[in-house]
Motif scaffolding. Structure first.
Motif, PDB file in Angstrom:
ATOM      1  N   HIS A 272     -25.706  30.120 -10.840  1.00  0.00           N
ATOM      2  CA  HIS A 272     -26.051  28.824 -10.502  1.00  0.00           C
ATOM      3  C   HIS A 272     -27.326  28.146 -11.185  1.00  0.00           C
ATOM      4  O   HIS A 272     -27.989  29.198 -11.469  1.00  0.00           O
ATOM      5  CB  HIS A 272     -26.446  28.780  -8.754  1.00  0.00           C
ATOM      6  CG  HIS A 272     -25.219  28.579  -7.992  1.00  0.00           C
ATOM      7  ND1 HIS A 272     -24.448  27.592  -7.652  1.00  0.00           N
ATOM      8  CD2 HIS A 272     -24.770  29.507  -7.203  1.00  0.00           C
ATOM      9  CE1 HIS A 272     -23.564  27.725  -6.791  1.00  0.00           C
ATOM     10  NE2 HIS A 272     -23.567  28.933  -6.551  1.00  0.00           N
ATOM     11  N   LEU A 273     -27.374  27.070 -11.333  1.00  0.00           N
ATOM     12  CA  LEU A 273     -28.489  26.420 -11.946  1.00  0.00           C
ATOM     13  C   LEU A 273     -28.758  24.858 -11.386  1.00  0.00           C
ATOM     14  O   LEU A 273     -27.666  24.293 -10.855  1.00  0.00           O
ATOM     15  CB  LEU A 273     -28.310  26.379 -13.431  1.00  0.00           C
ATOM     16  CG  LEU A 273     -27.769  25.177 -13.915  1.00  0.00           C
ATOM     17  CD1 LEU A 273     -27.942  25.025 -15.379  1.00  0.00           C
ATOM     18  CD2 LEU A 273     -26.138  25.031 -13.739  1.00  0.00           C
ATOM     19  N   ASN A 274     -30.065  24.545 -11.344  1.00  0.00           N
ATOM     20  CA  ASN A 274     -30.213  23.147 -11.195  1.00  0.00           C
ATOM     21  C   ASN A 274     -31.405  22.700 -11.852  1.00  0.00           C
ATOM     22  O   ASN A 274     -32.245  23.466 -12.080  1.00  0.00           O
ATOM     23  CB  ASN A 274     -30.342  22.890  -9.493  1.00  0.00           C
ATOM     24  CG  ASN A 274     -29.725  21.632  -9.165  1.00  0.00           C
ATOM     25  OD1 ASN A 274     -29.581  20.659  -9.910  1.00  0.00           O
ATOM     26  ND2 ASN A 274     -29.003  21.704  -7.786  1.00  0.00           N
ATOM     27  N   ALA A 275     -31.566  21.518 -11.885  1.00  0.00           N
ATOM     28  CA  ALA A 275     -32.731  20.881 -12.598  1.00  0.00           C
ATOM     29  C   ALA A 275     -33.421  19.929 -11.714  1.00  0.00           C
ATOM     30  O   ALA A 275     -32.885  19.585 -10.541  1.00  0.00           O
ATOM     31  CB  ALA A 275     -32.195  19.929 -13.980  1.00  0.00           C
ATOM     32  N   SER A 276     -34.495  19.701 -11.994  1.00  0.00           N
ATOM     33  CA  SER A 276     -35.490  19.047 -11.113  1.00  0.00           C
ATOM     34  C   SER A 276     -34.727  17.557 -10.847  1.00  0.00           C
ATOM     35  O   SER A 276     -34.523  16.826 -11.845  1.00  0.00           O
ATOM     36  CB  SER A 276     -36.816  18.724 -11.474  1.00  0.00           C
ATOM     37  OG  SER A 276     -36.627  18.212 -13.029  1.00  0.00           O
ATOM     38  N   GLN A 277     -34.576  17.367  -9.564  1.00  0.00           N
ATOM     39  CA  GLN A 277     -33.852  15.794  -9.215  1.00  0.00           C
ATOM     40  C   GLN A 277     -32.531  15.754  -9.697  1.00  0.00           C
ATOM     41  O   GLN A 277     -31.917  14.844  -9.898  1.00  0.00           O
ATOM     42  CB  GLN A 277     -34.787  14.710  -9.660  1.00  0.00           C
ATOM     43  CG  GLN A 277     -36.158  14.691  -8.807  1.00  0.00           C
ATOM     44  CD  GLN A 277     -36.090  14.204  -7.443  1.00  0.00           C
ATOM     45  OE1 GLN A 277     -37.082  14.510  -6.689  1.00  0.00           O
ATOM     46  NE2 GLN A 277     -35.110  13.171  -7.112  1.00  0.00           N
ATOM     47  N   SER A 278     -31.898  16.733 -10.422  1.00  0.00           N
ATOM     48  CA  SER A 278     -30.688  16.754 -10.895  1.00  0.00           C
ATOM     49  C   SER A 278     -29.457  15.995 -10.200  1.00  0.00           C
ATOM     50  O   SER A 278     -28.852  15.335 -10.706  1.00  0.00           O
ATOM     51  CB  SER A 278     -30.072  18.273 -11.218  1.00  0.00           C
ATOM     52  OG  SER A 278     -28.792  18.033 -11.891  1.00  0.00           O
ATOM     53  N   GLU A 279     -29.235  16.473  -8.812  1.00  0.00           N
ATOM     54  CA  GLU A 279     -28.288  15.662  -8.156  1.00  0.00           C
ATOM     55  C   GLU A 279     -28.508  14.667  -7.482  1.00  0.00           C
ATOM     56  O   GLU A 279     -28.104  14.241  -6.452  1.00  0.00           O
ATOM     57  CB  GLU A 279     -27.634  16.953  -7.228  1.00  0.00           C
ATOM     58  CG  GLU A 279     -27.230  17.959  -8.190  1.00  0.00           C
ATOM     59  CD  GLU A 279     -26.479  19.218  -7.043  1.00  0.00           C
ATOM     60  OE1 GLU A 279     -25.479  19.210  -7.221  1.00  0.00           O
ATOM     61  OE2 GLU A 279     -27.340  19.795  -6.292  1.00  0.00           O
ATOM     62  N   THR A 280     -29.395  13.631  -8.024  1.00  0.00           N
ATOM     63  CA  THR A 280     -29.880  12.336  -7.674  1.00  0.00           C
ATOM     64  C   THR A 280     -29.919  11.293  -8.543  1.00  0.00           C
ATOM     65  O   THR A 280     -29.802  11.659  -9.898  1.00  0.00           O
ATOM     66  CB  THR A 280     -31.196  12.439  -7.022  1.00  0.00           C
ATOM     67  OG1 THR A 280     -32.322  12.476  -7.932  1.00  0.00           O
ATOM     68  CG2 THR A 280     -31.478  13.647  -6.080  1.00  0.00           C
ATOM     69  N   LYS A 281     -30.020   9.998  -8.246  1.00  0.00           N
ATOM     70  CA  LYS A 281     -30.116   8.971  -9.553  1.00  0.00           C
ATOM     71  C   LYS A 281     -31.578   9.128 -10.237  1.00  0.00           C
ATOM     72  O   LYS A 281     -31.615   8.420 -10.940  1.00  0.00           O
ATOM     73  CB  LYS A 281     -30.065   7.675  -8.749  1.00  0.00           C
ATOM     74  CG  LYS A 281     -28.754   7.362  -8.396  1.00  0.00           C
ATOM     75  CD  LYS A 281     -28.427   5.905  -7.521  1.00  0.00           C
ATOM     76  CE  LYS A 281     -27.115   5.535  -7.384  1.00  0.00           C
ATOM     77  NZ  LYS A 281     -26.953   4.161  -6.892  1.00  0.00           N
ATOM     78  N   ALA A 282     -32.452   9.888  -9.336  1.00  0.00           N
ATOM     79  CA  ALA A 282     -33.638  10.051 -10.060  1.00  0.00           C
ATOM     80  C   ALA A 282     -34.174  11.383 -10.984  1.00  0.00           C
ATOM     81  O   ALA A 282     -35.131  11.800 -10.980  1.00  0.00           O
ATOM     82  CB  ALA A 282     -34.926  10.065  -8.903  1.00  0.00           C
ATOM     83  N   ALA A 283     -32.977  11.889 -11.389  1.00  0.00           N
ATOM     84  CA  ALA A 283     -33.168  12.968 -12.424  1.00  0.00           C
ATOM     85  C   ALA A 283     -33.997  12.795 -13.370  1.00  0.00           C
ATOM     86  O   ALA A 283     -33.882  11.754 -14.117  1.00  0.00           O
ATOM     87  CB  ALA A 283     -31.654  13.344 -13.052  1.00  0.00           C
ATOM     88  N   ASP A 284     -35.088  13.729 -13.470  1.00  0.00           N
ATOM     89  CA  ASP A 284     -36.183  13.444 -14.483  1.00  0.00           C
ATOM     90  C   ASP A 284     -36.340  14.502 -15.672  1.00  0.00           C
ATOM     91  O   ASP A 284     -37.200  14.159 -16.490  1.00  0.00           O
ATOM     92  CB  ASP A 284     -37.544  13.412 -13.605  1.00  0.00           C
ATOM     93  CG  ASP A 284     -37.927  14.907 -13.145  1.00  0.00           C
ATOM     94  OD1 ASP A 284     -36.928  15.904 -13.558  1.00  0.00           O
ATOM     95  OD2 ASP A 284     -38.816  14.833 -12.358  1.00  0.00           O
ATOM     96  N   GLY A 285     -35.219  15.215 -15.709  1.00  0.00           N
ATOM     97  CA  GLY A 285     -35.197  16.214 -16.872  1.00  0.00           C
ATOM     98  C   GLY A 285     -36.358  16.922 -17.412  1.00  0.00           C
ATOM     99  O   GLY A 285     -36.753  17.027 -18.181  1.00  0.00           O
ATOM    100  N   LYS A 286     -37.195  17.560 -16.188  1.00  0.00           N
ATOM    101  CA  LYS A 286     -38.151  18.237 -16.801  1.00  0.00           C
ATOM    102  C   LYS A 286     -38.137  19.509 -16.395  1.00  0.00           C
ATOM    103  O   LYS A 286     -38.497  20.424 -17.713  1.00  0.00           O
ATOM    104  CB  LYS A 286     -39.226  17.779 -15.400  1.00  0.00           C
ATOM    105  CG  LYS A 286     -39.819  16.345 -15.648  1.00  0.00           C
ATOM    106  CD  LYS A 286     -40.666  16.153 -17.140  1.00  0.00           C
ATOM    107  CE  LYS A 286     -41.300  14.675 -16.819  1.00  0.00           C
ATOM    108  NZ  LYS A 286     -42.075  14.266 -15.614  1.00  0.00           N
TER     109      LYS A 286
END
Length: 638
Positions: A444-458
């Motif tokens: 598994h992986l996930n990014a900051s805010q990834s699964e929202t409209k506010a994904a921020d790519g940090k």
């Protein structure tokens, strides 16, 4: 000399070593998949894990707070772990399905009521396996109300209140086994005013005879899987959908119209060889509004003792797109993971046994349901090579996807629109942006805010299933390795390793300002609260005894509690301290009782006073300079 240096000295490349070991362990399972040839889109490998120096501020200075919360599934510890990111510090563990000795989860009457008990008062289950945790939405972003997590072993769904970080409801789902994927909806499919979560969907991985009463074990056609909808507020099961094939993970669209599950066993095989015979499996798309219309119209059935309506979402009953409740998009064999892009346009299925990622355009899926498109597979707008063993995908909000490659021990960064262009025939579209080596075998992986409209790519966190040589040895059982990657630039940079107790799975990462946790309970929220020490005491009705006491550091309101052998005792403790972080514990030696009460909280335990003697009940949670003196003498008269 490091492990990588030792391999280099032997002339063995790191990725070659990992692939050799992984392929050897999987033997014939991966024989059906060849390593993809270098394409025009392929990018050169990134530097070995470590890359350039980690950016400043990954680990906060003493007294500084993290910028993000992370909610991690605990695996077979049956809990949810709360992390601060980017530091990776574990802040809290939320007991859910399994007993927890620290807080008394599974000991107090209140927690046992949530967990579920047998007729004799014992817990119905004491083991669990949490895999996927997701939170409630409003306007396409997390709203801080709830989180939900699954129990794969016993088919249960739990809800966590994010104001207090406590589990408040658990539902056992009927007619299923192997409850794996879970995802809340993000809006209502019909009413645009309902722009928040009202449903939670669940996918059953294992097929069982329906009804599962032991009579049809030898009938392959009786084995089925169900897709389930649970009400987000009541936690009651609204409906279930009978499908062809099984369910794996779950995703939902931002407009609330579609929910989906990827399927790795459309063959309905009982052993793994039979589960890999088809060259393509599927991703099933459920039309939520139509299903709920069918339920309302009574077009459903029930199984066994369950009263939950089950609608028919098999292929044979849903051939006409204009009336179909479900549509099946074919994807390469044995996919693992379906994820929604933050722009709301696409679902991406990772290939697992195929080295590909499949991009499905949701507008085209809806066109098929409206009868505007003949073939549902025309909703596939890209199917591109990513690497060996793609499993899960995250997003940065800048049009890029990040997919774990289990066999390559990498994460690959790729651009979705360029992948679509490449799929259409533009061989100059270089969709692979970057790769970074991981340690080892990422899942598994996930990014900051990834699964929202506010994904921020940090930030990107990756759960690696094996740690091998990354940490001090502690015997045969290794920790797993959670790695943190900086994705703020064009190139990914691995910045940290974190050992974690096995076996966590999925997680979410969100900005801390989305939550407003309460540090002190409201006394009035507890019907059994003793609001004044003078209200405490012992009430006896025959051999039924109720003990009401309070705690205020450094003393309990009663220094002596007299009982008789054979008494059925209910002890109710209220913490009257109002100071943040002033928690009390209460333990009774030889009676298997230990629990805590946080500021202004009330909890109770019940037990039979079956051992005569003197028992010093004491505070187990440090609270005061006179903490060791905080005790109460329980006398059980023989």
């Amino acid at each position: 000399m490091s492990h990588d240096d030792q391999l280099a000295a032997k002339g063995i490349g790191r990725r070659g070593f990992i692939n050799t070991a992984a392929l050897a362990s999987l033997a014939g399972v991966v024989a059906c998949t060849e390593k993809p040839a270098e394409s025009a889109a392929a990018a050169p490998a990134a530097p070995a894990a470590g890359g350039h120096a980690a950016p400043a501020g990954v680990h906060p200075k003493p007294g500084e707070l993290d910028s993000y919360y992370g909610l991690w599934s605990g695996g077979h510890t049956g809990d949810v772990r709360v992390l601060g990111l980017p530091s990776g510090r574990e802040i809290h563990r939320i007991p859910v399905f399994n007993p927890d000795a620290l807080v008394g989860w599974g000991i107090t009457n209140e927690s046992k009521k949530v967990m579920g008990t047998k007729a004799n008062g014992d817990l119905r289950y004491t083991v669990a396996d949490t895999h996927h945790v997701h939170a409630s939405y409003k306007d396409g972003n997390y709203d801080g109300r709830y989180a939900w997590v699954n129990d794969k072993i016993n088919g249960r769904m739990a809800r966590i209140r994010l104001d207090y970080f406590v589990c408040d409801k658990i539902t056992e789902i009927p007619n299923i086994q192997g409850f794996h994927g879970i995802f809340p909806d993000k809006a209502d499919p019909v009413d645009p005013k309902i722009n928040y979560t009202t449903r939670v969907f669940a996918g059953a991985e294992f097929s069982i005879p329906l009804p599962n009463n032991g009579k049809d074990a030898g009938k392959a056609e009786a084995y089925r899987s169900l897709f389930t909808c649970v009400d987000a507020e009541t936690m009651e099961v609204r409906w279930q959908a009978l499908i062809d094939g099984n369910c794996d993970l779950v995703a939902t669209s931002y407009d609330g119209k579609l929910a989906a599950t990827n399927q790795y066993n459309t063959e309905m095989g009982a052993v793994y060889a039979d589960m890999m015979s088809a060259e393509r499996d599927a991703c099933a798309f459920f039309n939520i509004a139509r299903i709920e219309e069918a339920v309302k119209a009574g077009k459903s059935k029930t199984y066994g003792d369950s009263k939950v309506p089950v609608v028919d979402c098999t292929r044979a009953s849903n051939k006409d797109p204009k009336t179909a409740l479900v549509g099946y998009v074919s994807v390469p064999k044995n996919p693992h993971g379906v994820n929604a892009s933050p722009d709301g346009k696409y679902f991406i299925c990772a290939g697992k046994l195929s080295p590909t990622g499949t991009v499905i355009e949701l507008a085209k899926v809806l066109d098929w349901f409206d009868g505007k498109m003949e073939k549902l597979d025309d909703a596939i707008v890209a199917e591109v090579e990513l690497g060996l063993g793609p499993l899960h995908t995250a997003f940065d909000g800048r049009g890029n996807a990040y997919t774990t490659l289990f066999l390559d021990s990498q994460v690959v960064k790729w651009n979705i629109e360029k992948a679509i262009a490449f799929h259409k025939g533009d061989k100059n579209a270089k969709y692979v942006v970057d790769r970074v080596d991981l340690s080892y075998q990422p899942g598994h992986l996930n990014a900051s805010q990834s699964e929202t409209k506010a994904a921020d790519g940090k930030w990107l966190a990756i759960g690696c299933k094996f740690s091998k040589d990354r940490f001090l040895p502690v015997g045969p059982l290794h920790p797993e390795n959670e790695q943190l990657v900086d994705i703020s630039g064009d190139k990914m940079t691995l910045v940290a390793d974190h050992p974690v107790r096995g076996e966590p799975h999925d997680f979410i990462i969100f900005k801390r300002d989305l939550l407003k946790p309460k540090q002190v309970y409201e006394l009035d929220d507890f019907p059994l609260a003793t609001k004044d020490p003078a209200q405490g005491g012992i009430k006896r009705e025959g051999n039924k005894v109720t003990v009401r006491l309070t705690s205020q550091a450094p003393a309990f309101s009663m220094t002596e509690i007299k009982l008789k052998k054979g008494d059925n005792v209910t002890l109710i403790l209220t913490n009257l301290d109002k100071v943040e972080d002033l928690t009390h514990g209460f333990a009774i030696p030889k009676y298997n009782v230990n629990f805590i009460v946080n500021p202004q909280e009330t909890a109770s335990v019940s037990f039979v006073a079956d051992k005569p003697g003197i028992f010093w009940a004491y505070c187990t949670h440090f609270c005061h300079a006179l903490h060791l003196e905080m005790r109460s003498r329980i006398i059980v008269e023989g």
